[in-house]
Design a protein around this motif. Structure first.
Motif, PDB file in Angstrom:
ATOM      1  N   TRP A 144     -19.302  -1.647   5.038  1.00 28.23           N
ATOM      2  CA  TRP A 144     -18.422  -0.643   5.630  1.00 28.23           C
ATOM      3  C   TRP A 144     -17.878  -1.079   6.986  1.00 28.23           C
ATOM      4  O   TRP A 144     -16.867  -0.568   7.431  1.00 28.23           O
ATOM      5  N   VAL A 181     -14.235  -0.676  -4.382  1.00 29.95           N
ATOM      6  CA  VAL A 181     -13.010   0.063  -4.720  1.00 29.95           C
ATOM      7  C   VAL A 181     -12.215   0.337  -3.447  1.00 29.95           C
ATOM      8  O   VAL A 181     -11.010   0.094  -3.376  1.00 29.95           O
ATOM      9  N   MET A 182     -12.910   0.827  -2.421  1.00 27.18           N
ATOM     10  CA  MET A 182     -12.206   1.206  -1.185  1.00 27.18           C
ATOM     11  C   MET A 182     -11.682  -0.024  -0.447  1.00 27.18           C
ATOM     12  O   MET A 182     -10.546  -0.023   0.043  1.00 27.18           O
ATOM     13  N   LYS A 185      -8.620  -1.465  -1.971  1.00 31.34           N
ATOM     14  CA  LYS A 185      -7.450  -0.645  -1.658  1.00 31.34           C
ATOM     15  C   LYS A 185      -6.941  -0.954  -0.249  1.00 31.34           C
ATOM     16  O   LYS A 185      -5.746  -1.090  -0.018  1.00 31.34           O
ATOM     17  N   ILE A 186      -7.891  -1.078   0.678  1.00 32.02           N
ATOM     18  CA  ILE A 186      -7.505  -1.364   2.071  1.00 32.02           C
ATOM     19  C   ILE A 186      -6.791  -2.709   2.131  1.00 32.02           C
ATOM     20  O   ILE A 186      -5.750  -2.849   2.786  1.00 32.02           O
ATOM     21  N   ILE A 189      -3.211  -2.500   0.738  1.00 37.86           N
ATOM     22  CA  ILE A 189      -2.259  -1.832   1.639  1.00 37.86           C
ATOM     23  C   ILE A 189      -1.918  -2.741   2.814  1.00 37.86           C
ATOM     24  O   ILE A 189      -0.753  -2.858   3.226  1.00 37.86           O
TER      25      ILE A 189
ATOM     26  N   LEU B   3     -14.779   6.817  -9.059  1.00 34.44           N
ATOM     27  CA  LEU B   3     -13.662   6.530  -8.161  1.00 34.44           C
ATOM     28  C   LEU B   3     -12.763   5.428  -8.694  1.00 34.44           C
ATOM     29  O   LEU B   3     -11.585   5.362  -8.355  1.00 34.44           O
ATOM     30  N   SER B   4     -13.335   4.548  -9.530  1.00 34.48           N
ATOM     31  CA  SER B   4     -12.495   3.462 -10.047  1.00 34.48           C
ATOM     32  C   SER B   4     -11.428   3.986 -10.999  1.00 34.48           C
ATOM     33  O   SER B   4     -10.466   3.301 -11.302  1.00 34.48           O
ATOM     34  N   ASP B   7      -7.195   5.507  -9.407  1.00 38.85           N
ATOM     35  CA  ASP B   7      -5.894   4.843  -9.285  1.00 38.85           C
ATOM     36  C   ASP B   7      -5.536   4.059 -10.526  1.00 38.85           C
ATOM     37  O   ASP B   7      -4.676   3.193 -10.482  1.00 38.85           O
ATOM     38  N   PHE B  99     -13.684  12.387  -1.697  1.00 37.73           N
ATOM     39  CA  PHE B  99     -13.448  10.932  -1.685  1.00 37.73           C
ATOM     40  C   PHE B  99     -12.414  10.526  -2.724  1.00 37.73           C
ATOM     41  O   PHE B  99     -11.594   9.627  -2.472  1.00 37.73           O
ATOM     42  N   LEU B 103      -8.859   8.652  -1.892  1.00 42.68           N
ATOM     43  CA  LEU B 103      -8.408   7.419  -2.537  1.00 42.68           C
ATOM     44  C   LEU B 103      -7.031   7.617  -3.170  1.00 42.68           C
ATOM     45  O   LEU B 103      -6.168   6.734  -3.147  1.00 42.68           O
ATOM     46  N   SER B 106      -4.058   7.263  -0.926  1.00 39.18           N
ATOM     47  CA  SER B 106      -3.639   5.910  -0.555  1.00 39.18           C
ATOM     48  C   SER B 106      -2.728   5.292  -1.608  1.00 39.18           C
ATOM     49  O   SER B 106      -2.433   4.099  -1.558  1.00 39.18           O
ATOM     50  N   SER B 107      -2.285   6.093  -2.561  1.00 43.34           N
ATOM     51  CA  SER B 107      -1.430   5.592  -3.636  1.00 43.34           C
ATOM     52  C   SER B 107      -0.093   5.114  -3.078  1.00 43.34           C
ATOM     53  O   SER B 107       0.411   5.644  -2.081  1.00 43.34           O
ATOM     54  N   GLU B 108       0.487   4.109  -3.754  1.00 45.76           N
ATOM     55  CA  GLU B 108       1.789   3.564  -3.315  1.00 45.76           C
ATOM     56  C   GLU B 108       2.903   4.584  -3.502  1.00 45.76           C
ATOM     57  O   GLU B 108       3.943   4.499  -2.879  1.00 45.76           O
ATOM     58  N   PRO B 115       1.568   3.155   7.466  1.00 41.09           N
ATOM     59  CA  PRO B 115       0.510   2.664   6.573  1.00 41.09           C
ATOM     60  C   PRO B 115      -0.807   2.415   7.303  1.00 41.09           C
ATOM     61  O   PRO B 115      -1.873   2.427   6.688  1.00 41.09           O
ATOM     62  N   THR B 118      -3.133   5.226   6.823  1.00 43.25           N
ATOM     63  CA  THR B 118      -3.805   5.205   5.508  1.00 43.25           C
ATOM     64  C   THR B 118      -4.999   4.257   5.553  1.00 43.25           C
ATOM     65  O   THR B 118      -6.075   4.570   5.041  1.00 43.25           O
ATOM     66  N   VAL B 119      -4.823   3.110   6.185  1.00 46.66           N
ATOM     67  CA  VAL B 119      -5.918   2.135   6.280  1.00 46.66           C
ATOM     68  C   VAL B 119      -7.076   2.724   7.083  1.00 46.66           C
ATOM     69  O   VAL B 119      -8.241   2.615   6.676  1.00 46.66           O
ATOM     70  N   LEU B 122      -8.914   5.239   4.986  1.00 48.76           N
ATOM     71  CA  LEU B 122      -9.770   4.621   3.974  1.00 48.76           C
ATOM     72  C   LEU B 122     -11.021   4.012   4.595  1.00 48.76           C
ATOM     73  O   LEU B 122     -12.108   4.085   4.019  1.00 48.76           O
ATOM     74  N   GLU B 123     -10.864   3.418   5.772  1.00 51.42           N
ATOM     75  CA  GLU B 123     -12.039   2.839   6.440  1.00 51.42           C
ATOM     76  C   GLU B 123     -13.042   3.925   6.804  1.00 51.42           C
ATOM     77  O   GLU B 123     -14.255   3.752   6.656  1.00 51.42           O
ATOM     78  N   LEU B 125     -13.341   6.803   5.234  1.00 54.80           N
ATOM     79  CA  LEU B 125     -13.934   7.270   3.976  1.00 54.80           C
ATOM     80  C   LEU B 125     -15.025   6.318   3.514  1.00 54.80           C
ATOM     81  O   LEU B 125     -16.083   6.749   3.036  1.00 54.80           O
ATOM     82  N   LEU B 126     -14.775   5.023   3.649  1.00 50.48           N
ATOM     83  CA  LEU B 126     -15.747   4.018   3.206  1.00 50.48           C
ATOM     84  C   LEU B 126     -17.048   4.152   3.990  1.00 50.48           C
ATOM     85  O   LEU B 126     -18.142   4.202   3.406  1.00 50.48           O
TER      86      LEU B 126
END
Lengths: 225, 193
Positions: A144, A181-182, A185-186, A189, B3-4, B7, B99, B103, B106-108, B115, B118-119, B122-123, B125-126
């Motif tokens: 993380w 997964v996360m 994605k990062i 992007i 989660l996989s 998307d 969660f 995720l 963060s879809s396109e 952006p 969004t990063v 996600l960080e 969330l992770l």
């Protein structure tokens, strides 16, 4: 996420050999896993634990306490485990948890220091599991924090038994999958944002000749070649 | 919720969890002056820049007409609370599929102003998901704990994981005490009154 049941790991551990003294006479038994016997009263031999327990329950053998399963040896092991806070010590037996459970449940009359051994095995288990959980936590922390460790992200699980690894398997794998997964994605992007920026800077800085001037420059370069 | 699958189009098309999650709304702002929009069974007009709440599945298809914004559970303010102490936050109250929705955001197909936001989301969330997962494992292995008090704070995916861990602990205890071979009544049996 499927996790192996502890009884399935115990089933694998039942193939380990243990010393017994038979009370009956029988010729050599030819089995798939090997040949065992001949069985003669009072003559000790080694047989798989599954066979030993079956014969013990029928009163046909006396099961000997394994050499590693004594109060002294287990105390030494526990002290070594407590001395090192991070790394696990090589176990006295790979299936120490399963074998101790089977023997303490089925062969109590042939064992000594039963209560002490039960407590010591439990204490050793708790210490080793806490070390394993700490290691897993450190691995997930590097994920993380998006750090690449000095060893390049290759982790070894040393000196832990199958039962111990199975105990933390569910949480650890789920955490790892989530982080994959996360972080994928990062990365996606970030790469797209970089490409977008590179595309913008390329268009703004380069002078792209257009139309007939571009053609003439191309033909000049061809003539020179 | 896996989660996989979030998307993975079209793999998630028939996933019930994904369908329910995509129905949750996100704030959007119209890019243009929009007329005769039939969102609430009555034709409405939206001025440029007006805030509209659209379900995720619709917001994804209307990228040409609206700009998207993060819901309040995914803004910087909430994320800072989540970073500080993720274990105490009651995620179920804010968003039952926190969660998975994060995720999905963060879809396109969604168009957020920056952006980098969004990063950062996600960080956060992770980190929050990893720390909560370790906390959940600790709660599941604790002997005297009120399970309902723990479960009420978890999002749907975490609840599934927590119940799996509880079941795993029970299996281990039964094996330790030698009760694995005992035949028990099935949980699916309905008792008639």
């Amino acid at each position: 996420m499927s996790v192996i049941h502890p009884s399935e790991i115990e089933f694998i551990a039942e193939d380990e050999l243990i010393k017994v003294t038979p009370r009956f006479r029988e010729q050599r038994l030819q089995m798939i896993t090997g040949n065992f016997g001949p069985f003669a009263p009072g003559v000790p031999l080694k047989i798989p634990i599954w066979m030993a327990l079956n014969l013990k329950n029928r009163g046909l053998v006396i099961v000997h306490q394994p050499k590693w399963m004594t109060e002294e040896k287990l105390k030494e092991w526990l002290e070594s485990e407590n001395a090192d806070n991070t790394n696990a010590i090589a176990p006295l037996h790979y299936h120490y948890r399963e074998i101790s459970r089977m023997l303490l449940q089925n062969c109590r009359d042939n064992m000594s220091d039963i209560t002490e051994i039960e407590q010591l095995v439990e204490d050793i288990w708790n210490v080793r599991i806490s070390k394993l959980k700490m290691s897993c936590k450190n691995v997930m922390k590097t994920r993380w924090q998006m750090e690449i460790p000095d060893h390049g992200g290759v982790f070894k699980i040393d000196n832990f038994t199958q039962m111990e690894v199975n105990f933390i398997r569910g949480t650890f794998l789920k955490g790892l999958n989530l982080s994959f997964v996360m972080s994928n994605k990062i990365t996606t992007i970030e790469q797209k944002a970089e490409q977008h920026m590179l595309g913008d800077t390329t268009n703004s800085s380069a002078t792209v000749p257009t139309g007939s001037s571009a053609m003439s420059q191309f033909t000049q370069s061809q003539n020179q070649n | 919720m896996d989660l996989s699958m979030v998307d993975r189009s079209p793999g998630n098309y028939l996933d019930l969890e994904d369908i329910v999650m995509s129905d949750s709304k996100i704030p959007c702002r119209s890019r243009f002056h929009l007329k005769n929009i039939d969102l609430h069974s009555v034709p409405e007009e939206f001025d440029e820049g007006k805030k509209i709440e659209l379900p995720l599945w619709l917001a994804e298809s209307m990228t040409e007409f609206v700009r998207h914004e993060f819901p309040k559970e995914y803004t910087t303010r909430f994320q800072s609370i989540l970073r500080a102490d993720p274990e105490i936050v009651n995620l179920h109250r804010h968003e039952p599929k926190y969660f998975a929705k994060g995720l999905k955001l963060s879809s396109e197909k969604l168009d957020f102003p920056d952006p980098r936001d969004t990063v950062i989301m996600l960080e956060t969330l992770l980190e929050a998901a990893s720390r909560r997962m370790l906390w959940i494992a600790m709660q599941a292995s604790a002997s005297k704990i009120n399970q309902s008090k723990v479960e009420c704070k978890l999002d749907d995916g975490e609840k599934v994981h927590y119940s799996q861990l509880i079941a795993q602990q029970e299996e281990y205890k039964e094996w330790k005490t030698g009760r694995t071979g005992i035949i028990k009544e099935s949980k699916d049996r309905f008792k008639s009154i």
